[in-house]
Design an enzyme around this catalytic site. Structure first.
Site, short mmCIF file in Angstrom:
data_model
loop_
_atom_site.label_atom_id
_atom_site.label_comp_id
_atom_site.label_asym_id
_atom_site.label_seq_id
_atom_site.Cartn_x
_atom_site.Cartn_y
_atom_site.Cartn_z
N LYS A 22 -23.62 62.46 52.99
CA LYS A 22 -22.68 63.25 53.80
C LYS A 22 -22.63 64.14 51.89
O LYS A 22 -22.32 65.48 52.43
CB LYS A 22 -21.94 63.03 54.80
CG LYS A 22 -20.72 64.27 54.48
CD LYS A 22 -19.40 64.30 55.83
CE LYS A 22 -18.74 63.23 54.95
NZ LYS A 22 -17.65 63.58 54.01
N ASN A 23 -22.06 63.02 50.94
CA ASN A 23 -21.34 63.21 50.08
C ASN A 23 -21.90 63.88 49.18
O ASN A 23 -21.20 64.26 48.11
CB ASN A 23 -20.16 62.27 49.73
CG ASN A 23 -19.18 62.65 50.87
OD1 ASN A 23 -18.72 62.87 51.36
ND2 ASN A 23 -18.54 61.08 50.80
N CYS A 117 -9.32 66.16 55.37
CA CYS A 117 -8.72 64.69 56.46
C CYS A 117 -6.77 64.81 55.96
O CYS A 117 -6.54 64.92 55.35
CB CYS A 117 -9.62 63.45 55.58
SG CYS A 117 -11.03 62.79 56.51
N ARG A 122 -4.08 65.06 49.24
CA ARG A 122 -5.51 65.24 48.49
C ARG A 122 -4.97 66.88 48.35
O ARG A 122 -6.28 68.24 48.57
CB ARG A 122 -6.54 65.27 49.41
CG ARG A 122 -6.41 64.19 50.40
CD ARG A 122 -7.52 64.30 50.98
NE ARG A 122 -8.68 64.04 51.02
CZ ARG A 122 -9.62 63.18 51.15
NH1 ARG A 122 -9.85 62.83 52.73
NH2 ARG A 122 -10.86 63.25 50.75
N ASP A 306 -13.94 54.66 51.48
CA ASP A 306 -14.67 55.01 52.15
C ASP A 306 -14.88 53.51 52.74
O ASP A 306 -15.55 53.95 54.25
CB ASP A 306 -16.09 56.45 51.79
CG ASP A 306 -15.75 57.15 51.30
OD1 ASP A 306 -13.70 57.61 51.65
OD2 ASP A 306 -16.13 58.24 51.47
N ARG A 398 -18.21 63.23 62.06
CA ARG A 398 -18.32 64.77 61.08
C ARG A 398 -18.97 63.91 60.25
O ARG A 398 -19.34 64.29 58.54
CB ARG A 398 -16.41 64.37 60.34
CG ARG A 398 -15.32 65.86 61.42
CD ARG A 398 -14.61 65.91 60.66
NE ARG A 398 -14.49 65.89 58.48
CZ ARG A 398 -13.83 65.65 58.15
NH1 ARG A 398 -12.58 64.95 58.38
NH2 ARG A 398 -14.28 64.79 56.63
C1 UD1 Z 1 -14.47 62.16 47.74
C2 UD1 Z 1 -15.09 62.07 48.67
C3 UD1 Z 1 -14.40 61.15 49.89
C4 UD1 Z 1 -13.98 60.13 49.38
C5 UD1 Z 1 -12.76 60.25 47.67
C6 UD1 Z 1 -12.56 58.95 47.18
C7 UD1 Z 1 -16.36 63.95 49.49
C8 UD1 Z 1 -16.85 65.43 50.07
N1 UD1 Z 1 -15.14 63.32 49.75
O1 UD1 Z 1 -12.87 63.71 48.06
O2 UD1 Z 1 -15.31 60.72 51.03
O3 UD1 Z 1 -13.14 59.56 49.85
O4 UD1 Z 1 -13.68 61.20 47.51
O5 UD1 Z 1 -13.69 58.65 46.99
O6 UD1 Z 1 -17.14 64.02 48.29
N2 UD1 Z 1 -6.61 64.04 43.06
C9 UD1 Z 1 -5.18 65.26 42.54
N3 UD1 Z 1 -5.90 66.35 41.87
C10 UD1 Z 1 -6.65 67.13 42.13
C11 UD1 Z 1 -8.54 66.08 42.87
C12 UD1 Z 1 -7.78 64.80 42.92
O7 UD1 Z 1 -4.16 64.84 42.75
O8 UD1 Z 1 -6.68 67.42 41.86
C13 UD1 Z 1 -5.98 62.85 43.50
C14 UD1 Z 1 -6.51 63.09 45.58
O9 UD1 Z 1 -5.36 62.86 46.32
C15 UD1 Z 1 -6.83 61.56 45.43
C16 UD1 Z 1 -7.64 60.68 44.54
O10 UD1 Z 1 -7.48 62.05 43.37
O11 UD1 Z 1 -5.61 60.55 45.60
C17 UD1 Z 1 -9.04 60.50 44.21
O12 UD1 Z 1 -10.01 62.13 44.95
P1 UD1 Z 1 -11.38 62.89 45.34
O13 UD1 Z 1 -11.19 62.14 44.46
O14 UD1 Z 1 -10.44 64.26 44.89
O15 UD1 Z 1 -11.74 62.41 46.64
P2 UD1 Z 1 -12.50 64.26 47.04
O16 UD1 Z 1 -13.02 64.61 46.58
O17 UD1 Z 1 -11.62 64.93 47.66
#
Ligand code: UD1
Length: 419
Positions: A22-23, A117, A122, A306, A398
């Protein structure tokens, strides 16, 4: 709302085929927007998030044709609306992934701020900062990210925090930019590598994906092509965790064992016998109760957040005291409260779950709260005494393709109750 009814107590035993990731599929589908010819994407998992993404592409005017189940032809040349509206984005946070491709290819994007979620804040500030560094003009108005640029230019971006979709979004924005972009402190997840491989197959010039420094040399255009999505390491890890919790044996086929090193190390610590081939992994508990493990989540190649909830379920029935610390997302322990209702002895200390394993959990009605939390409740139900009803399983749908069929194939007694 559908529910799952699970009769606990069966030791899982058997083989299953793992679906596409999925990711990896989500950013790859978004990345097709960068091409100026049709693209064929195969090995897509049959999941609600994929349907949502296809719906989003169609809403933008993109022509999507199904060739065979889970193989789609996407023609991005028919796009006529550069907007990702709230009603779609709110159901799936990963819709933010169209921001980079729309801006990079068309110089304009209006993307609703995401929901998704319910696990912590996030934010998407790093996506926005990085695109601004590439010359984008970005406003946040009426709950929308409104981004404009004539042509993005290369930039050196140092990410404050490792972000997976942030790295992917910036990578996609940079592919057609003028000049060279470097992303420092980039996410190293295998899904980032899969996206880069896909883009390179269409003519992009990306080096260093899989390391913390990615370099993207902008090109004038991307052509069409054909690509198969990588296997889902988290789906594989979840079924292997089900083997560990039920003291059984599961062989996951069509996976890349190297993507699961940190997870396999924890299965070994829990006392499992592990065997791997080129594209399969077997976890065998040989009927023994697992040993509790100590885990701290971290970006790849560390232990994935995850897989955290699934190991909380293993620790709940393991021998000894287990300690699991979540460092990526705040508020990602909702499954613990549900498991306590099933008799688990777990206490939360800030971002750490400390468990004292019990011999057996007790069935109770439980409610899924997010994707991985719901998978862990299914695991808990498999080892509980009695029939557990898991409610709100749209979260599971999902991320897990036909979970009840795959678990039934491994011997579980599980039934979907349509609602
Ligand atoms: C992706 C995965 C999710 C997984 C996560 C961490 C997808 C679609 N989803 O989510 O399944 O749990 O990686 O491995 O690939 N953050 C910020 N600012 C930003 C972006 C992120 O502060 O602009 C923080 C987030 O709040 C979190 C951390 O960085 O604490 C990691 O988040 P991130 O790696 O961005 O998660 P996703 O990409 O949303």
């Amino acid at each position: 709302m559908d529910k799952l009814l699970i009769a606990g107590g069966t030791r899982l035993d058997g083989e299953i085929v793992i679906s596409g990731a999925k990711n990896a599929a989500l950013p790859i589908l978004a990345a097709t927007l960068l091409a100026d010819e049709p693209v064929l994407i195969g090995n897509l998992p049959h999941l609600r998030d994929i349907t949502t993404t296809v719906g989003l592409l169609r809403r933008m005017g993109v022509a999507v044709t199904m060739h065979e189940p889970m193989r789609l032809e996407i023609d991005p040349t028919t796009i006529d609306d550069l907007v990702a509206p709230y009603d779609l984005v709110r159901t799936m946070r990963a819709s933010i992934l169209v921001l980079g491709p729309l801006l990079g290819r068309h110089g304009s994007a209006d993307v609703s701020l995401p929901g998704g979620c319910a696990i912590g804040a996030r934010p998407v500030d790093l996506h926005i900062q990085g695109m601004r560094a590439m010359g984008a003009d970005i406003d946040l108005t009426d709950g929308y990210i409104r981004a404009r640029a004539s042509r993005l230019h290369g930039a050196r971006i140092v990410l404050d925090k490792v972000t997976v979709t942030g790295t992917e979004n910036l990578l996609m924005a940079a592919v057609l930019a003028d000049g060279v972009t470097t992303i420092e402190n980039a996410a190293r997840e295998p899904e980032v590598v899969d996206l880069a491989n896909f883009l390179n197959s269409l003519g992009a010039r990306i080096r260093g994906a899989g390391t913390s420094r990615i370099e993207i040399e902008g090109v004038e255009r991307l052509h069409g092509g054909e690509y198969d999505v990588m296997p889902d390491r988290i789906e594989a890890g979840t079924y292997l965790a089900a083997a560990a919790a039920t003291r059984g044996r599961v062989r996951a086929k069509r996976v890349s064992p190297g993507d699961l090193d940190a997870v396999l190390a924890k299965f070994a610590e829990a006392g499992a016998h592990i065997d791997t081939g080129d594209d399969w992994i077997e976890v065998d508990m040989r009927t023994r109760r697992p040993q509790a493990v100590r885990i701290t989540t971290a970006p790849f190649p560390g232990f994935p957040t995850d897989m955290q909830a699934q190991f909380v379920a293993i620790n709940a029935v393991a021998e000894g005291v287990g300690v699991i610390t979540e460092t990526i997302f705040e508020n990602r322990f909702q499954h613990v409260l549900e498991m306590q209702r099933m008799g688990a002895r777990i206490r939360l200390e800030g971002n750490t779950a400390v468990s004292e394993g019990v011999e057996q959990l007790q069935a109770a009605p439980v409610m899924a709260t997010d994707l991985r939390a719901s998978a862990s409740l299914v695991l808990a139900a498999l080892v509980a005494d009695g029939d557990t009803m898991v409610d709100r399983i749209y979260h599971i749908d999902r991320g897990y393709e036909c979970i009840e069929e795959k678990l039934a194939q491994l011997g579980a007694s599980i039934r979907r109750i349509p609602g």
